[in-house]
Design a protein around this motif. Sequence first.
Motif, PDB file in Angstrom:
ATOM      1  N   ASP A 197       0.826  -1.209   0.000  1.00 26.29           N
ATOM      2  CA  ASP A 197       0.000   0.000   0.000  1.00 26.29           C
ATOM      3  C   ASP A 197       0.862   1.262   0.000  1.00 26.29           C
ATOM      4  N   TYR A 198       1.964   1.229   0.731  1.00 25.52           N
ATOM      5  CA  TYR A 198       2.728   2.477   0.823  1.00 25.52           C
ATOM      6  C   TYR A 198       3.464   2.813  -0.459  1.00 25.52           C
TER       7      TYR A 198
ATOM      8  N   LEU B 208       2.123   2.042  -3.381  1.00 27.52           N
ATOM      9  CA  LEU B 208       0.999   2.537  -4.181  1.00 27.52           C
ATOM     10  C   LEU B 208       0.756   4.010  -3.878  1.00 27.52           C
ATOM     11  N   PHE B 209       0.786   4.334  -2.603  1.00 28.39           N
ATOM     12  CA  PHE B 209       0.553   5.712  -2.192  1.00 28.39           C
ATOM     13  C   PHE B 209       1.676   6.616  -2.687  1.00 28.39           C
TER      14      PHE B 209
ATOM     15  N   ARG C   1       3.343   6.189  -5.348  1.00 19.79           N
ATOM     16  CA  ARG C   1       3.069   6.400  -6.759  1.00 19.79           C
ATOM     17  C   ARG C   1       1.992   7.469  -6.926  1.00 19.79           C
ATOM     18  N   ALA C   2       0.954   7.367  -6.089  1.00 25.36           N
ATOM     19  CA  ALA C   2      -0.145   8.336  -6.165  1.00 25.36           C
ATOM     20  C   ALA C   2       0.351   9.739  -5.857  1.00 25.36           C
ATOM     21  N   ARG C   3       1.458   9.821  -5.115  1.00 27.43           N
ATOM     22  CA  ARG C   3       1.979  11.138  -4.783  1.00 27.43           C
ATOM     23  C   ARG C   3       2.994  11.612  -5.809  1.00 27.43           C
ATOM     24  N   GLY C   4       3.106  10.882  -6.877  1.00 28.25           N
ATOM     25  CA  GLY C   4       3.936  11.346  -7.975  1.00 28.25           C
ATOM     26  C   GLY C   4       5.405  10.990  -7.868  1.00 28.25           C
ATOM     27  N   GLU C   5       5.743  10.074  -6.982  1.00 26.85           N
ATOM     28  CA  GLU C   5       7.149   9.678  -6.909  1.00 26.85           C
ATOM     29  C   GLU C   5       7.501   8.806  -8.106  1.00 26.85           C
TER      30      GLU C   5
ATOM     31  N   ARG D  53      13.976   5.072  -2.030  1.00 23.59           N
ATOM     32  CA  ARG D  53      13.507   5.625  -0.762  1.00 23.59           C
ATOM     33  C   ARG D  53      12.702   4.625   0.075  1.00 23.59           C
ATOM     34  N   HIS D  54      11.894   3.811  -0.606  1.00 26.08           N
ATOM     35  CA  HIS D  54      11.042   2.894   0.151  1.00 26.08           C
ATOM     36  C   HIS D  54      11.499   1.443   0.038  1.00 26.08           C
TER      37      HIS D  54
ATOM     38  N   LYS E 239      15.170   0.354   1.745  1.00 32.04           N
ATOM     39  CA  LYS E 239      15.109   0.461   3.193  1.00 32.04           C
ATOM     40  C   LYS E 239      14.293  -0.690   3.786  1.00 32.04           C
ATOM     41  N   ASN E 240      13.191  -0.988   3.127  1.00 27.62           N
ATOM     42  CA  ASN E 240      12.307  -1.997   3.691  1.00 27.62           C
ATOM     43  C   ASN E 240      12.759  -3.425   3.437  1.00 27.62           C
TER      44      ASN E 240
ATOM     45  N   PRO F 139      13.199   0.608  13.714  1.00 28.32           N
ATOM     46  CA  PRO F 139      12.637   1.480  14.745  1.00 28.32           C
ATOM     47  C   PRO F 139      11.495   0.813  15.505  1.00 28.32           C
ATOM     48  N   ARG F 140      10.774  -0.091  14.821  1.00 25.19           N
ATOM     49  CA  ARG F 140       9.644  -0.721  15.492  1.00 25.19           C
ATOM     50  C   ARG F 140      10.127  -1.554  16.663  1.00 25.19           C
TER      51      ARG F 140
END
Lengths: 329, 310
Positions: free
Chosen positions: A222-223, A225-226, A228-232, A240-241, A244-245, A320-321
Motif C-alpha cells: 500500500d505504501y 501505491l501511495f 506512486r499516487a503522490r507522484g514519486e 527511498r522505500h 530500506k524496507n 525502529p519498530r
Amino acid sequence: MENAKWIGMQLLRMAVLLAAVTVTVFVLLSLSPIDPLTTNVGQTALGSMSGEQVERLKEYWGVGTPAAARFLGWARDFLRGDMGISLLYRRPVAQVIGERFFNSVWLMIWAWLLSGFMGFGLGILAGRKRGGTADRLVTGYCLLTASTPAFWIAMVLLMIFAVWLKWLPIGLAVPIGTAADEVGLGDRIYHMILPALALSLTGISSVALHTREKLAAVMESDYVLFARARGESERSILVRHGLKNIALPAMTLQFASVSEIFGGSVLVEQVFSYPGLGQAAVTAGLGSDVPLLMGITVITAAVVFGGNTAANILYGLIDPRMRKGRKKG
Amino acid sequence: MDGHLLEVKGLSITFTQYERGLRRVSLPVIRDLGVTVDRGEMVAVIGSSGSGKSLLAHAVMGILPYNASAEGEIRYQGEILTEKRKKALRGRELVLVPQSVSYLDPLMRVGEQVKNGRKGRKWEEACRRVLGSYGLGPETESLYPFQLSGGMTRRVLISTAVMENPRLVIADEPTPGLHPEAAKRVLGHFREMTEAGAGVLLITHDLNLALQTADRVVVLYAGTAVEETDSRAFCREETLYHPYTRALYRAMPEHGFKSEPGSQPYVKELPSGCPYRPRCAMAGPECAGPVPLRKTDRGWVRCVRKEGEA
C-alpha cells in the motif's frame, strides 16, 4: 541492566544449544557402524598384529568403553578448556581446528560476501518488476542453481576451469611442493577462487530469491501505491522505500546463510581437497576421530549461533519498530 | 468555465484473476459508473465494504494494479485524463488520501513522509504548519507510523494532501476505525478543503457520515451505480427513487433500522440487468434487460420503474 539480562539469556541459550548438539553428535557417532580399527588400521594389518597390540589399539580408539563414560570424559576435559588430541592427526584438536578454521573462514567469508552481494543485487533486479524479463532470467537462473547440488557444481567448475582451460588449480589451498613460508597471498587467492565460487553459486540463488520475494511484496504494498499516487518516480520509490524496507530481511537472511555456507563447505572442500574444517569433519566422521569431530561441531555450532545472534542484535538496532518498542516495554 | 473539475463517464473496472491455476476469470468490479465533481463540492460514492470501490480512486489516479483494467472516460477540467496527464498531475493537483496506516512507509518518519522527500526550510515550515493545523505538534514529525493512533494516522494522511495545494482530493475510506466524533472531525477537514476551492470525491461505506458532509451522493450496489442524488434527498423516502436507495434509507437508525433480507451478490454471480433485481419487491421481467439511466429532479436513477409505479 536490561542488556546484561539479554546477554545472559543469549549465553544460556548458546550453552544449551551446544550441549544438545554435542550429545546428538556423540550419540550418532556411537551408533555409527564404522569400526575404527578396521577403518583406520586395516583388516590386513590387524590380522598380523598380536592380541596385545590389538588391545592397545582398541584402548586408543576407545572401543569397549561405554559411550556415556566416553562422553562425560570428553565433556569434563572440554569444560576445562582441553579439546583433546585428534586420534587421526595425533595433534591437539585445538591446533588442527585452528589451522583449518583459518583456511575455511578465508574461503567462507569470500563465498558469503559474494553470495550476499550478488544475491541481493540479482534479487533487486528481479523483484523490481515481478514477471518482467529480468525477473524471469534471474528466477530461472536461481531455480536452476538452487536445484543443483553444490558438489556437482564444484565438479563442473573443476572440469571446465581446472582440467580443460587450466586457468585455475585443481585443488588444495596452496601450490604443491612449495615451502609454507614461501606461500604468498596471491597463491592462496588463486587456490580459493574455484571453491569460493562453487560455494557461493548456490548461496546466490537463495539470497536472490528471498530478496526478490521481499522486494516484490514491498513494490506491491500500500505504501508504494501511495508513493506512486503522490507522484514519486519508480526510481525514487525503489531507493527511498524499497531498499530500506528490504534491508532488514536481507540482513537476517545473510546471517542465517552462514549455516548454509558452512554446510556447503563440507562437500565443496571435499571436491577441491581443500584443507578446511569441512574436509576435516568428513575425515573425522569417516575415521571415528571423536575428539576432532566434537571439536569441529562445537566451533561450527558456535559460529552459526553467533551469526544468528548478530542478525538479532542488528535488527534491534536498525528497525525502529523494535528499537522503540523495546524502550517502551 | 471548462466543464466539471472531474467527470467520470461510463467507467468500468475489470479485475483479472486466475482460478485454480490456469482458468482466467474477469471480475467486473465496477460497471458503468458516472460521477462528476465540481470546484468547492464534495461528492460521496457510497458502496458496501470490500466492493472494490477503492479501485475508482486508483483508476482516476492512474495507479490501478497490473491485473485491473479500466474502460470509460475520465475528464479533468474538461480534458481527457490520459495516463500521461495523470502522471503529471498526481501528487500535485490531484491527490489521494488513502485509508489506513499501511499506506505510510513503516520505516520512515512522519515528517519525512509529509514532506515527501523535499528538503529545505520552506518545506519544513510548511510541514510543521500543516501538521499543526490538525493539532499535531512538532514531535509528531519524528514518530514512525506504528507509533500513531488511528486518529493521528488519518490526520497525517490528510496532511500529505494539504501540503500540495490540491484541486481535486480523492478520499478513500477516510473514517473506518474512528469513533463517530473523530470521524466527523476528519470529514470536517475535507469540508474545509472544499471551502478552499478544491473538489472532494469521498469514497466511503458510511452513509450517515457522507450525508452529513457531502453535497451529493452516488449509491453503488454490487459495483453498479444505481442512483445519484443530493444529500438532502435522504430526508424523506419519497425523494429517493431507486428501491435500493430506499432500502438504505429505511435501514438508517433514525428511519426504522429495518434491514432487507439477502445480501449483495458477489461480482461473479451477478444477475443480468439490474443487480438489485433478486431482492427488489418491485422487480418484473423488464428488469432483466439493460437498464438505462433516467434523469430525476435531483440527479439520475438506474431503474425501469417510473415514480409511483409498483
